[in-house]
Design an enzyme around this catalytic site. Structure first.
Site, PDB file in Angstrom:
ATOM      1  N   LYS A   1      -5.461   2.933  -2.477  1.00 53.53           N
ATOM      2  CA  LYS A   1      -4.706   2.296  -1.388  1.00 53.53           C
ATOM      3  C   LYS A   1      -5.538   2.214  -0.100  1.00 53.53           C
ATOM      4  CE  LYS A   1      -0.807   1.553  -3.630  1.00 53.53           C
ATOM      5  NZ  LYS A   1      -0.477   0.205  -4.140  1.00 53.53           N
TER       6      LYS A   1
ATOM      7  N   SER B   1       0.851  -1.183   0.000  1.00 51.41           N
ATOM      8  CA  SER B   1       0.000   0.000   0.000  1.00 51.41           C
ATOM      9  C   SER B   1       0.893   1.242   0.000  1.00 51.41           C
ATOM     10  CB  SER B   1      -0.934  -0.063   1.209  1.00 51.41           C
ATOM     11  OG  SER B   1      -1.846   1.005   1.189  1.00 51.41           O
TER      12      SER B   1
HETATM   13  C1  HXC Z   1      -2.603  11.870 -16.446  1.00 47.61           C
HETATM   14  C2  HXC Z   1      -2.721   9.688 -17.183  1.00 47.61           C
HETATM   15  C3  HXC Z   1      -1.316   9.542 -17.043  1.00 47.61           C
HETATM   16  C4  HXC Z   1      -0.573  10.689 -16.591  1.00 47.61           C
HETATM   17  C5  HXC Z   1      -2.145   7.674 -17.761  1.00 47.61           C
HETATM   18  N1  HXC Z   1      -3.161   8.504 -17.618  1.00 47.61           N
HETATM   19  N2  HXC Z   1      -0.991   8.270 -17.403  1.00 47.61           N
HETATM   20  N3  HXC Z   1      -3.372  10.838 -16.880  1.00 47.61           N
HETATM   21  N4  HXC Z   1      -1.268  11.802 -16.296  1.00 47.61           N
HETATM   22  N5  HXC Z   1       0.739  10.636 -16.444  1.00 47.61           N
HETATM   23  C6  HXC Z   1      -4.549   8.238 -17.958  1.00 47.61           C
HETATM   24  C7  HXC Z   1      -4.695   8.017 -19.448  1.00 47.61           C
HETATM   25  O1  HXC Z   1      -4.752   9.215 -20.146  1.00 47.61           O
HETATM   26  C8  HXC Z   1      -6.006   7.239 -19.510  1.00 47.61           C
HETATM   27  O2  HXC Z   1      -7.118   8.076 -19.377  1.00 47.61           O
HETATM   28  C9  HXC Z   1      -5.946   6.389 -18.247  1.00 47.61           C
HETATM   29  O3  HXC Z   1      -5.011   7.026 -17.368  1.00 47.61           O
HETATM   30  C10 HXC Z   1      -5.467   4.989 -18.525  1.00 47.61           C
HETATM   31  O4  HXC Z   1      -4.191   5.080 -19.150  1.00 47.61           O
HETATM   32  P1  HXC Z   1      -3.648   3.919 -20.112  1.00 47.61           P
HETATM   33  O5  HXC Z   1      -2.254   4.274 -20.460  1.00 47.61           O
HETATM   34  O6  HXC Z   1      -4.619   3.665 -21.213  1.00 47.61           O
HETATM   35  O7  HXC Z   1      -3.741   2.667 -19.145  1.00 47.61           O
HETATM   36  P2  HXC Z   1      -2.811   1.454 -18.982  1.00 47.61           P
HETATM   37  O8  HXC Z   1      -2.043   1.139 -20.241  1.00 47.61           O
HETATM   38  O9  HXC Z   1      -3.629   0.383 -18.426  1.00 47.61           O
HETATM   39  O10 HXC Z   1      -1.725   1.967 -17.940  1.00 47.61           O
HETATM   40  C11 HXC Z   1      -2.106   2.170 -16.630  1.00 47.61           C
HETATM   41  C12 HXC Z   1      -1.133   3.102 -15.900  1.00 47.61           C
HETATM   42  C13 HXC Z   1       0.222   2.448 -15.913  1.00 47.61           C
HETATM   43  C14 HXC Z   1      -1.720   3.242 -14.554  1.00 47.61           C
HETATM   44  C15 HXC Z   1      -1.075   4.455 -16.549  1.00 47.61           C
HETATM   45  O11 HXC Z   1       0.903   2.615 -17.117  1.00 47.61           O
HETATM   46  C16 HXC Z   1       1.116   2.941 -14.809  1.00 47.61           C
HETATM   47  O12 HXC Z   1       0.938   3.874 -14.088  1.00 47.61           O
HETATM   48  N6  HXC Z   1       2.168   2.249 -14.607  1.00 47.61           N
HETATM   49  C17 HXC Z   1       3.050   2.613 -13.520  1.00 47.61           C
HETATM   50  C18 HXC Z   1       3.526   1.469 -12.849  1.00 47.61           C
HETATM   51  C19 HXC Z   1       4.182   1.959 -11.571  1.00 47.61           C
HETATM   52  O13 HXC Z   1       4.828   2.976 -11.499  1.00 47.61           O
HETATM   53  N7  HXC Z   1       3.998   1.211 -10.524  1.00 47.61           N
HETATM   54  C20 HXC Z   1       4.551   1.583  -9.266  1.00 47.61           C
HETATM   55  C21 HXC Z   1       3.526   2.363  -8.551  1.00 47.61           C
HETATM   56  S1  HXC Z   1       4.210   3.024  -7.113  1.00 47.61           S
HETATM   57  P3  HXC Z   1      -7.955   8.615 -20.672  1.00 47.61           P
HETATM   58  O14 HXC Z   1      -9.025   9.484 -20.092  1.00 47.61           O
HETATM   59  O15 HXC Z   1      -6.977   9.374 -21.530  1.00 47.61           O
HETATM   60  O16 HXC Z   1      -8.499   7.406 -21.358  1.00 47.61           O
HETATM   61  C22 HXC Z   1       2.976   3.268  -6.102  1.00 47.61           C
HETATM   62  C23 HXC Z   1       3.421   3.647  -4.740  1.00 47.61           C
HETATM   63  C24 HXC Z   1       2.734   4.850  -4.258  1.00 47.61           C
HETATM   64  O17 HXC Z   1       1.867   3.119  -6.392  1.00 47.61           O
HETATM   65  C25 HXC Z   1       3.327   5.305  -2.962  1.00 47.61           C
HETATM   66  C26 HXC Z   1       4.783   5.584  -3.010  1.00 47.61           C
HETATM   67  C27 HXC Z   1       5.296   6.334  -1.791  1.00 47.61           C
END
Ligand code: HXC
Length: 271
Positions: free
Chosen positions: A177, A159
């Site tokens: 989360k 989380s």
């Molecule tokens: C704004 C965004 C965006 C961005 C995606 N979207 N990236 N909006 N800013 N940077 C929007 C898109 O425009 C789209 O909306 C929707 O989100 C879905 O995006 P897709 O690319 O079509 O989805 P998908 O290919 O399924 O990718 C999902 C994802 C993923 C969530 C964007 O690629 C991702 O974030 N991966 C990161 C993995 C990661 O870093 N994991 C570690 C997390 S760390 P629209 O309206 O245009 O359709 C963590 C810890 C937190 O969580 C706490 C730490 C202290």
């Protein structure tokens, strides 16, 4: 293919646990192809576990499984899957059972994250992170629970601490989360009598991970002197917490959220 840019070896930490602690045990980890969850998998494998890592990107996953196996002398297999699609999780579980015959531990680690204010966040952006983090955790629990009951095993859900307060640009992740924390607590209470434990690890700032890069878009992560611990976290810090929580040393710990954050959560601003 060159190693993932987000490989932070567990050698960053000094293990105080027995090397064969999890001999004969099997870990199932979503999001295990990179970052914190890869490090958690490595920590478990360095203590004798075999593992399945699940993720969307098969090439990265296969490379990670190979590197983890070579580094630890245990077996790691890659199972392509998307936590938003229950059928792919069921296939990953079936692959694990076919290979290893059991599942003892599950890490719910698959997560999405990016920085965006509510005013600019699309409905689909919010929904996407909810689907990956919260619904993906539920789907993974559903796909694995029968096996965790059978082994009297345990869950760790990855989380965060950012939803304990209002963290700007993190509405989607904060809501997601909070849902993960709630799911873990209910799972702990419902499944405790079946011998299943469920806990949350809430990582603080962990250097060298994709998540940290995304939260610190300039790429440069300062070694925040303001943190009580006096340094950024490393993946090995989360690995050590994982080994502890899955071990019998934590047999009476369930339904808890453990912040592994160098004290960041309790850092009070002066105004
Ligand atoms: C704004 C965004 C965006 C961005 C995606 N979207 N990236 N909006 N800013 N940077 C929007 C898109 O425009 C789209 O909306 C929707 O989100 C879905 O995006 P897709 O690319 O079509 O989805 P998908 O290919 O399924 O990718 C999902 C994802 C993923 C969530 C964007 O690629 C991702 O974030 N991966 C990161 C993995 C990661 O870093 N994991 C570690 C997390 S760390 P629209 O309206 O245009 O359709 C963590 C810890 C937190 O969580 C706490 C730490 C202290």
């Amino acid at each position: 293919m060159s190693p993932s840019p987000h490989v932070v070896p567990i050698a960053d930490s000094t293990s105080v646990f027995k090397p064969d602690l999890f001999k004969g045990k099997v870990l199932f980890c979503t999001g295990g192809g990179s970052g914190i969850c890869r490090g958690m998998t490595e920590a478990m494998m360095r203590h004798g576990a075999n593992a399945t890592i699940v993720g969307r990107k098969l090439e990265r996953l296969t490379q990670a499984a190979k590197e983890l196996s070579e580094a630890t002398g245990q077996e790691c297999i890659a199972a392509q899957g998307d936590v938003r699609q229950p059928s792919t999780l069921k296939e990953a579980v079936a692959k694990t059972i076919a290979k290893f015959g059991r599942i003892d531990y599950v890490i719910n680690g698959a997560a999405g994250n990016f920085l965006v204010p509510i005013s600019e966040m699309s409905e689909n952006a919010f929904k996407t992170v909810m689907e990956i983090d919260t619904i993906g955790t539920f789907n993974t629990i559903k796909a694995t629970l029968a096996h965790i009951r059978a082994s009297k095993g345990a869950y760790i859900h990855v989380s965060a601490t950012l939803h304990y307060n209002g963290t700007p640009y993190q509405a989607h992740v904060s809501a997601a989360k909070a849902g993960v924390d709630a799911l873990s607590a209910v799972l702990a209470v419902e499944e405790g009598p079946n011998g299943v434990r469920s806990n949350v690890i809430a990582p603080g700032p962990i250097a060298g991970t994709e998540g940290m890069d995304r939260l610190s878009p300039k790429g440069d992560v300062p070694n925040q002197p303001g943190l009580p611990a006096g340094r950024m976290g490393v993946v090995g810090d989360i690995g050590n917490a994982t080994v502890f929580l899955f071990s019998d040393a934590a047999a009476f710990i369930t339904g808890q959220a453990l912040a592994v954050d160098g004290g960041a959560l309790h850092l009070q601003s002066t105004f």
